[in-house]
Design an enzyme around this catalytic site. Structure first.
Site, PDB file in Angstrom:
ATOM      1  N   ASP A 205       0.814  -1.214   0.000  1.00 49.82           N
ATOM      2  CA  ASP A 205       0.000   0.000   0.000  1.00 49.82           C
ATOM      3  C   ASP A 205       0.849   1.267   0.000  1.00 49.82           C
ATOM      4  OD1 ASP A 205       0.919  -0.519   2.603  1.00 49.82           O
ATOM      5  OD2 ASP A 205      -1.060  -1.016   3.359  1.00 49.82           O
TER       6      ASP A 205
ATOM      7  N   GLU B   9      -9.721  -2.129   5.454  1.00 48.09           N
ATOM      8  CA  GLU B   9     -10.336  -1.842   6.744  1.00 48.09           C
ATOM      9  C   GLU B   9     -11.578  -2.724   6.932  1.00 48.09           C
ATOM     10  OE1 GLU B   9      -8.547  -0.193   8.633  1.00 48.09           O
ATOM     11  OE2 GLU B   9      -8.225   1.896   8.084  1.00 48.09           O
TER      12      GLU B   9
ATOM     13  N   HIS C 264      -7.315  -5.004  10.184  1.00 47.76           N
ATOM     14  CA  HIS C 264      -7.024  -4.775   8.762  1.00 47.76           C
ATOM     15  C   HIS C 264      -5.744  -5.491   8.327  1.00 47.76           C
ATOM     16  CE1 HIS C 264      -4.727  -0.722   9.637  1.00 47.76           C
ATOM     17  NE2 HIS C 264      -3.860  -1.692   9.525  1.00 47.76           N
TER      18      HIS C 264
ATOM     19  N   ASN D 285      -7.600  -3.103  14.366  1.00 51.57           N
ATOM     20  CA  ASN D 285      -8.995  -3.340  13.966  1.00 51.57           C
ATOM     21  C   ASN D 285      -9.120  -4.535  13.013  1.00 51.57           C
ATOM     22  OD1 ASN D 285      -7.970  -2.388  11.579  1.00 51.57           O
ATOM     23  ND2 ASN D 285      -9.246  -0.554  11.456  1.00 51.57           N
TER      24      ASN D 285
HETATM   25  C1  F6R Z   1       1.413  -1.549   6.113  1.00 55.80           C
HETATM   26  C2  F6R Z   1       0.152  -2.242   6.242  1.00 55.80           C
HETATM   27  C3  F6R Z   1      -0.622  -2.290   7.527  1.00 55.80           C
HETATM   28  C4  F6R Z   1       0.231  -2.582   8.746  1.00 55.80           C
HETATM   29  C5  F6R Z   1      -0.619  -2.578  10.002  1.00 55.80           C
HETATM   30  C6  F6R Z   1       0.190  -2.799  11.264  1.00 55.80           C
HETATM   31  O1  F6R Z   1       1.952  -1.721   4.809  1.00 55.80           O
HETATM   32  O2  F6R Z   1      -0.263  -2.762   5.277  1.00 55.80           O
HETATM   33  O3  F6R Z   1      -1.624  -3.267   7.408  1.00 55.80           O
HETATM   34  O4  F6R Z   1       0.855  -3.826   8.602  1.00 55.80           O
HETATM   35  O5  F6R Z   1      -1.297  -1.356  10.111  1.00 55.80           O
HETATM   36  O6  F6R Z   1       1.023  -1.695  11.462  1.00 55.80           O
HETATM   37  P1  F6R Z   1       2.066  -1.681  12.668  1.00 55.80           P
HETATM   38  O7  F6R Z   1       3.044  -2.742  12.414  1.00 55.80           O
HETATM   39  O8  F6R Z   1       2.656  -0.297  12.612  1.00 55.80           O
HETATM   40  O9  F6R Z   1       1.256  -1.910  13.908  1.00 55.80           O
END
Ligand code: F6R
Length: 260
Positions: free
Chosen positions: A67, A143, A138, A136
């Protein structure tokens, strides 16, 4: 799902690094799906160290990130392009012309999303997709309520995701509202998935992903449909699972089972 529970973050990251290293050694031109976020930083550190110390080479690999924020140019210090340069690309021998992230600054982000899907397909699909998980539930920026059949597209971020990511920006208002993200179906099309979660804050989402119902309310639960999904957890992130004895029995201390 293969659930590997390691005692702490360090051993979880070494275990994940073992799997990435094995993939790249077995198939030097592997197509890697990459993720960003705080969880991944120690993994990239471990891989950079193996590159330095053991000559682990990424020279023939191709990569696709999950992303990128819409509206941020690759040079923006908070873009995922910048994150990847600093955390990984500048520290290993990967060929930069074969690294890909969605174009968050494209004039037409919708067209850029379709092009990204085509690029992945033209590369022969993803061999190993790295994933983190949001509190959450995702994966990527899919989401809760994201279609389980979704492909790369524009997603509106929830306030909870923006609050979690606010630490990288000056304020909540500055934290981007939109991202281009691989869809849930794009992720499921990868030949293997490797999701990492560490820390108590992820324990609820992890329990819903692994033991909860398959539901768009927890997009990560879609990994229950994937034939080769490995979930690497530290003790804290595994804290709300109920079948821990079973996971320990099959994979003592996160080791491979006798049939792996
Ligand atoms: C990032 C992504 C997100 C993160 C997730 C966890 O490329 O796709 O899904 O993996 O938000 O983020 P952290 O590791 O910062 O808790």
């Amino acid at each position: 799902m293969k659930v590997l529970i390691l005692p702490d973050e360090h051993s979880a990251m070494q275990r994940a690094a073992d799997i990435v290293a094995r993939t790249v050694r077995n198939k030097p031109d592997a197509v890697l799906g990459l993720a960003t976020g705080g969880t991944m930083l120690p993994l990239y550190e471990a891989l950079a160290q193996r590159h330095r110390d053991e000559g682990l080479s990424f020279a023939a690999t191709t990569s696709f990130n999950l992303d990128e924020y819409i509206g941020l140019a690759p040079e923006h210090p908070c873009s995922y392009h910048s994150y990847m340069r600093e955390a990984f690309f500048d520290r290993v021998d990967i060929d930069r012309t074969r690294t890909h992230l969605p174009k968050g600054d494209a004039d037409d982000p919708q067209a850029a999303s379709l092009e990204y899907e085509a690029l992945i397909e033209n590369a022969g699909g993803i061999d190993l997709q790295l994933l983190g998980i949001g509190q959450n539930g995702h994966i990527g920026f899919n989401e809760p309520t994201a279609s389980l059949g979704s492909r790369t597209r524009i997603k509106t971020l929830t306030d909870s995701t923006r609050r979690a990511n606010q630490r990288y920006f000056n304020s909540f208002e500055e934290t981007p509202r939109y991202a281009i993200t691989m869809g849930v179906a794009t992720i499921l099309a990868s030949r293997k998935c490797l999701l990492l979660a560490t820390g108590e804050a992820k324990a609820d989402a992890v329990a819903r992903m692994v033991e909860g119902p398959l539901s768009a309310a927890c997009p990560a639960s879609a990994l229950q449909l994937h034939a080769k999904a490995t979930i690497i957890l530290d003790d804290a992130a595994a804290g709300q699972l109920t079948l821990t004895d079973y996971y320990e029995n099959v994979h003592p201390q996160g080791r491979d089972s006798v049939f792996d």
